[in-house]
Scaffold this active site. Structure first.
Site, PDB file in Angstrom:
ATOM      1  N   GLN A 293      27.278  49.830  43.025  1.00 17.41           N
ATOM      2  CA  GLN A 293      26.202  49.217  43.829  1.00 17.41           C
ATOM      3  C   GLN A 293      26.610  49.072  45.288  1.00 17.41           C
ATOM      4  O   GLN A 293      25.778  49.189  46.192  1.00 17.41           O
ATOM      5  CB  GLN A 293      25.822  47.851  43.248  1.00 17.41           C
TER       6      GLN A 293
ATOM      7  N   ASN B  41      34.100  52.969  49.872  1.00 17.65           N
ATOM      8  CA  ASN B  41      32.910  52.574  50.651  1.00 17.65           C
ATOM      9  C   ASN B  41      32.821  53.394  51.932  1.00 17.65           C
ATOM     10  O   ASN B  41      31.729  53.815  52.331  1.00 17.65           O
ATOM     11  CB  ASN B  41      32.947  51.079  50.963  1.00 17.65           C
TER      12      ASN B  41
ATOM     13  N   LEU C 208      40.343  38.390  60.385  1.00 11.77           N
ATOM     14  CA  LEU C 208      40.250  38.607  61.833  1.00 11.77           C
ATOM     15  C   LEU C 208      40.108  37.273  62.558  1.00 11.77           C
ATOM     16  O   LEU C 208      39.485  36.337  62.044  1.00 11.77           O
ATOM     17  CB  LEU C 208      39.061  39.519  62.127  1.00 11.77           C
TER      18      LEU C 208
ATOM     19  N   ASP D 216      34.197  35.378  54.942  1.00  8.52           N
ATOM     20  CA  ASP D 216      33.145  35.730  53.977  1.00  8.52           C
ATOM     21  C   ASP D 216      31.959  34.772  54.048  1.00  8.52           C
ATOM     22  O   ASP D 216      31.231  34.591  53.056  1.00  8.52           O
ATOM     23  CB  ASP D 216      33.703  35.785  52.541  1.00  8.52           C
TER      24      ASP D 216
ATOM     25  N   THR E 252      31.179  36.488  60.666  1.00  2.15           N
ATOM     26  CA  THR E 252      31.305  35.333  61.561  1.00  2.15           C
ATOM     27  C   THR E 252      32.725  34.793  61.365  1.00  2.15           C
ATOM     28  O   THR E 252      33.429  35.219  60.436  1.00  2.15           O
ATOM     29  CB  THR E 252      30.263  34.245  61.214  1.00  2.15           C
TER      30      THR E 252
ATOM     31  N   MET F 216      41.421  44.495  54.518  1.00  2.35           N
ATOM     32  CA  MET F 216      41.945  43.284  53.880  1.00  2.35           C
ATOM     33  C   MET F 216      42.725  42.388  54.838  1.00  2.35           C
ATOM     34  O   MET F 216      43.694  41.752  54.446  1.00  2.35           O
ATOM     35  CB  MET F 216      42.790  43.663  52.666  1.00  2.35           C
TER      36      MET F 216
ATOM     37  N   HIS G 208      31.441  42.546  50.691  1.00  2.00           N
ATOM     38  CA  HIS G 208      32.286  41.673  49.884  1.00  2.00           C
ATOM     39  C   HIS G 208      31.864  41.805  48.425  1.00  2.00           C
ATOM     40  O   HIS G 208      30.665  41.785  48.116  1.00  2.00           O
ATOM     41  CB  HIS G 208      32.145  40.218  50.355  1.00  2.00           C
TER      42      HIS G 208
HETATM   43  C1  GAR Z   1      35.532  46.933  47.670  1.00  2.00           C
HETATM   44  O1  GAR Z   1      35.181  46.449  46.418  1.00  2.00           O
HETATM   45  C2  GAR Z   1      35.165  45.941  48.747  1.00  2.00           C
HETATM   46  O2  GAR Z   1      33.987  45.236  48.480  1.00  2.00           O
HETATM   47  C3  GAR Z   1      36.352  45.008  48.692  1.00  2.00           C
HETATM   48  O3  GAR Z   1      37.470  45.835  48.502  1.00  2.00           O
HETATM   49  C4  GAR Z   1      37.048  47.015  47.811  1.00  2.00           C
HETATM   50  C5  GAR Z   1      37.480  48.183  48.650  1.00  2.00           C
HETATM   51  O4  GAR Z   1      37.231  49.381  47.992  1.00  2.00           O
HETATM   52  N1  GAR Z   1      36.466  44.242  49.880  1.00  2.00           N
HETATM   53  C6  GAR Z   1      37.014  43.043  49.919  1.00  2.00           C
HETATM   54  O5  GAR Z   1      37.489  42.487  48.955  1.00  2.00           O
HETATM   55  C7  GAR Z   1      37.028  42.411  51.306  1.00  2.00           C
HETATM   56  N2  GAR Z   1      37.491  41.093  51.246  1.00  2.00           N
HETATM   57  P1  GAR Z   1      37.161  50.735  48.796  1.00  2.00           P
HETATM   58  O6  GAR Z   1      38.439  50.791  49.637  1.00  2.00           O
HETATM   59  O7  GAR Z   1      37.159  51.786  47.741  1.00  2.00           O
HETATM   60  O8  GAR Z   1      35.933  50.732  49.647  1.00  2.00           O
END
Ligand code: GAR
Length: 201
Positions: free
Chosen positions: A173, A14, A93, A145, A141, A90, A109
């Site tokens: 997506q 991301n 906070l 999540d 917030t 991960m 998320h």
């Molecule tokens: C993504 O799917 C993101 O939505 C999720 O971790 C992945 C990270 O992928 N985030 C969470 O689960 C947050 N609680 P990336 O490191 O390739 O962006």
């Protein structure tokens, strides 16, 4: 031009999609820093190769969550970002941290919130035989999540899906909606109002 700091913990796909969108002008902002709580996060190398400042602040180096968050805040503030994007970050906070960046702290998320907050979202969607799954970009917030949504993308859950295949379809997506939401934010097209609601302007 507005500035974005990105927090990661691992792969950073991301983060890459946001950096690429900024570079191409699809997001009218620049990425000023990528900070990871894990030294071996793969995304750090990509950020460094693209000339972006990187920092590691390992949560294991701090005795308490508030101490880690204080160090993270100090690092972030040194880059004075307008927006902070959590991108596969991960760590939970503290409310103090979240409230300090109210309206500027964004998360992605991998579920259609409020469905499946927390971990293992793809496996949980499959176990419940959900027909639709997806991803949500939301203001952060203090409730995990639980912040209000800015944009969601849905994908169908297919007959032969396993968690990895479903995750890959959702991730595609994510790479579309996260840059889009950040562009709206830096262009002041969307904001978190005083009542905690998302306003599209
Ligand atoms: C993504 O799917 C993101 O939505 C999720 O971790 C992945 C990270 O992928 N985030 C969470 O689960 C947050 N609680 P990336 O490191 O390739 O962006």
């Amino acid at each position: 031009m507005k500035s974005i700091a990105i927090l990661i913990s691992g792969r950073g796909s991301n983060m890459c999609s946001i950096v690429a969108a900024c570079a191409s002008g699809r997001v009218q902002a620049r990425v000023v820093a990528v900070i990871s709580n894990e030294a071996d996060a793969a995304g750090l190398a990509y950020a460094a190769e693209h000339g972006i400042a990187t920092r590691v602040i390992c949560h294991r180096d701090f005795a308490t969550r508030p101490q880690f968050d204080a160090a993270l805040a100090q690092a972030l503030d040194s880059y004075a970002p307008d927006v902070i994007a959590l991108a596969g970050f991960m760590r939970v906070l503290t409310p103090a941290f979240v409230n300090a960046y109210r309206g500027r702290l964004i998360n992605i998320h991998p579920s259609l919130l409020p469905a499946y907050p927390g971990l293992h979202t793809h496996a949980r969607a499959l176990a419940e035989k959900a027909s639709l799954h997806g991803a949500t970009v939301h203001f952060v917030t203090p409730e995990l999540d639980g912040g209000p949504s800015i944009v969601q993308a849905a994908v169908p859950v297919l007959e032969d899906d396993d968690a990895a295949r479903l995750a890959a379809r959702v991730l595609e997506q994510e790479h579309v909606i996260y840059p889009q939401a950040l562009d709206w934010i830096v262009q002041n097209k969307v904001k978190l109002d005083a009542n905690g609601k998302v306003q599209f302007l």
